[in-house]
Scaffold this motif. Structure first.
Motif, PDB file in Angstrom:
ATOM      1  N   LYS A  19       0.834  -1.204   0.000  1.00  0.00           N
ATOM      2  CA  LYS A  19       0.000   0.000   0.000  1.00  0.00           C
ATOM      3  C   LYS A  19       0.870   1.256   0.000  1.00  0.00           C
ATOM      4  CE  LYS A  19      -4.140  -0.354   2.572  1.00  0.00           C
ATOM      5  NZ  LYS A  19      -4.734  -0.475   3.924  1.00  0.00           N
ATOM      6  N   GLU A  20       1.912   1.225   0.816  1.00  0.00           N
ATOM      7  CA  GLU A  20       2.808   2.375   0.910  1.00  0.00           C
ATOM      8  C   GLU A  20       3.461   2.679  -0.440  1.00  0.00           C
ATOM      9  OE1 GLU A  20       6.873   3.815   3.193  1.00  0.00           O
ATOM     10  OE2 GLU A  20       6.056   1.837   3.622  1.00  0.00           O
ATOM     11  N   VAL A  21       3.989   1.658  -1.085  1.00  0.00           N
ATOM     12  CA  VAL A  21       4.658   1.834  -2.375  1.00  0.00           C
ATOM     13  C   VAL A  21       3.669   2.291  -3.442  1.00  0.00           C
ATOM     14  CG1 VAL A  21       5.869   0.596  -4.224  1.00  0.00           C
ATOM     15  CG2 VAL A  21       6.530   0.237  -1.848  1.00  0.00           C
ATOM     16  N   THR A  22       2.480   1.724  -3.437  1.00  0.00           N
ATOM     17  CA  THR A  22       1.453   2.132  -4.399  1.00  0.00           C
ATOM     18  C   THR A  22       1.071   3.593  -4.169  1.00  0.00           C
ATOM     19  OG1 THR A  22       0.594  -0.117  -4.495  1.00  0.00           O
ATOM     20  CG2 THR A  22      -0.852   1.626  -5.282  1.00  0.00           C
ATOM     21  N   GLY A  23       0.925   3.967  -2.919  1.00  0.00           N
ATOM     22  CA  GLY A  23       0.603   5.353  -2.596  1.00  0.00           C
ATOM     23  C   GLY A  23       1.683   6.316  -3.057  1.00  0.00           C
ATOM     24  N   THR A  26       1.573   6.620  -6.947  1.00  0.00           N
ATOM     25  CA  THR A  26       0.416   7.330  -7.495  1.00  0.00           C
ATOM     26  C   THR A  26       0.249   8.728  -6.901  1.00  0.00           C
ATOM     27  OG1 THR A  26      -1.062   6.380  -5.835  1.00  0.00           O
ATOM     28  CG2 THR A  26      -0.853   5.197  -7.938  1.00  0.00           C
ATOM     29  N   GLY A  27       1.061   9.062  -5.901  1.00  0.00           N
ATOM     30  CA  GLY A  27       0.935  10.364  -5.260  1.00  0.00           C
ATOM     31  C   GLY A  27      -0.228  10.434  -4.292  1.00  0.00           C
ATOM     32  N   ASN A  28      -0.732   9.275  -3.872  1.00  0.00           N
ATOM     33  CA  ASN A  28      -1.861   9.199  -2.956  1.00  0.00           C
ATOM     34  C   ASN A  28      -1.328   9.122  -1.520  1.00  0.00           C
ATOM     35  OD1 ASN A  28      -4.073   8.442  -1.400  1.00  0.00           O
ATOM     36  ND2 ASN A  28      -4.957   7.182  -3.029  1.00  0.00           N
ATOM     37  N   LYS A  29      -1.314  10.251  -0.835  1.00  0.00           N
ATOM     38  CA  LYS A  29      -0.752  10.321   0.519  1.00  0.00           C
ATOM     39  C   LYS A  29      -1.564   9.508   1.525  1.00  0.00           C
ATOM     40  CE  LYS A  29       2.775  12.927  -0.250  1.00  0.00           C
ATOM     41  NZ  LYS A  29       4.116  12.409  -0.091  1.00  0.00           N
ATOM     42  N   LYS A  30      -2.888   9.458   1.359  1.00  0.00           N
ATOM     43  CA  LYS A  30      -3.727   8.671   2.278  1.00  0.00           C
ATOM     44  C   LYS A  30      -3.371   7.189   2.197  1.00  0.00           C
ATOM     45  CE  LYS A  30      -7.943  11.323   2.853  1.00  0.00           C
ATOM     46  NZ  LYS A  30      -9.392  11.350   2.659  1.00  0.00           N
ATOM     47  N   LEU A  31      -3.204   6.681   0.991  1.00  0.00           N
ATOM     48  CA  LEU A  31      -2.859   5.277   0.801  1.00  0.00           C
ATOM     49  C   LEU A  31      -1.459   4.994   1.355  1.00  0.00           C
ATOM     50  CD1 LEU A  31      -3.792   2.561  -0.348  1.00  0.00           C
ATOM     51  CD2 LEU A  31      -2.771   3.225  -2.527  1.00  0.00           C
ATOM     52  N   GLU A  32      -0.552   5.910   1.111  1.00  0.00           N
ATOM     53  CA  GLU A  32       0.810   5.758   1.615  1.00  0.00           C
ATOM     54  C   GLU A  32       0.818   5.707   3.144  1.00  0.00           C
ATOM     55  OE1 GLU A  32       5.054   8.190   1.502  1.00  0.00           O
ATOM     56  OE2 GLU A  32       3.450   8.774   0.128  1.00  0.00           O
ATOM     57  N   TYR A  33       0.088   6.618   3.776  1.00  0.00           N
ATOM     58  CA  TYR A  33       0.007   6.658   5.228  1.00  0.00           C
ATOM     59  C   TYR A  33      -0.654   5.396   5.779  1.00  0.00           C
ATOM     60  CZ  TYR A  33      -1.309   7.968   9.950  1.00  0.00           C
ATOM     61  OH  TYR A  33      -1.470   7.973  11.304  1.00  0.00           O
ATOM     62  N   GLY A  35      -0.659   2.482   4.465  1.00  0.00           N
ATOM     63  CA  GLY A  35       0.302   1.390   4.346  1.00  0.00           C
ATOM     64  C   GLY A  35       1.335   1.408   5.456  1.00  0.00           C
ATOM     65  N   LYS A  36       1.833   2.592   5.773  1.00  0.00           N
ATOM     66  CA  LYS A  36       2.812   2.711   6.860  1.00  0.00           C
ATOM     67  C   LYS A  36       2.195   2.275   8.188  1.00  0.00           C
ATOM     68  CE  LYS A  36       5.700   6.302   4.869  1.00  0.00           C
ATOM     69  NZ  LYS A  36       6.283   7.636   5.023  1.00  0.00           N
ATOM     70  N   LYS A  37       0.932   2.663   8.382  1.00  0.00           N
ATOM     71  CA  LYS A  37       0.220   2.306   9.613  1.00  0.00           C
ATOM     72  C   LYS A  37       0.042   0.786   9.717  1.00  0.00           C
ATOM     73  CE  LYS A  37      -4.191   2.899  10.152  1.00  0.00           C
ATOM     74  NZ  LYS A  37      -5.535   3.468  10.215  1.00  0.00           N
ATOM     75  N   ASP A  38      -0.363   0.147   8.611  1.00  0.00           N
ATOM     76  CA  ASP A  38      -0.533  -1.307   8.605  1.00  0.00           C
ATOM     77  C   ASP A  38       0.788  -2.024   8.866  1.00  0.00           C
ATOM     78  OD1 ASP A  38      -3.204  -0.982   8.061  1.00  0.00           O
ATOM     79  OD2 ASP A  38      -3.070  -1.555   5.951  1.00  0.00           O
ATOM     80  N   MET A  39       1.834  -1.511   8.240  1.00  0.00           N
ATOM     81  CA  MET A  39       3.147  -2.124   8.409  1.00  0.00           C
ATOM     82  C   MET A  39       3.597  -2.037   9.873  1.00  0.00           C
ATOM     83  SD  MET A  39       6.134  -1.576   5.624  1.00  0.00           S
ATOM     84  CE  MET A  39       7.047  -0.319   6.453  1.00  0.00           C
TER      85      MET A  39
END
Length: 50
Positions: A19-23, A26-33, A35-39
């Motif tokens: 999720k983090e890498v995909t975010g 794609t420039g999607n900060k919500k998805l990136e965040y 992913g970091k939270k899940d990790m």
């Protein structure tokens, strides 16, 4: 910790990284965040033995 719990926690970490890498890609900060939270959650569970 059982092998099942270890695998489940590791899977959460891998999904979070994806999720983090995909975010980032794609420039999607919500998805990136998210992913970091899940990790991080997977790592905490792994270390605490839950």
């Amino acid at each position: 910790m059982s092998v099942d719990k270890t695998a489940k926690n590791r899977t959460q970490q891998v999904k979070g990284k994806a999720k983090e890498v995909t975010g980032q890609a794609t420039g999607n900060k919500k998805l990136e965040y998210s992913g970091k939270k899940d990790m991080a959650a997977g790592e905490v569970k792994q270390r605490s033995g839950k």
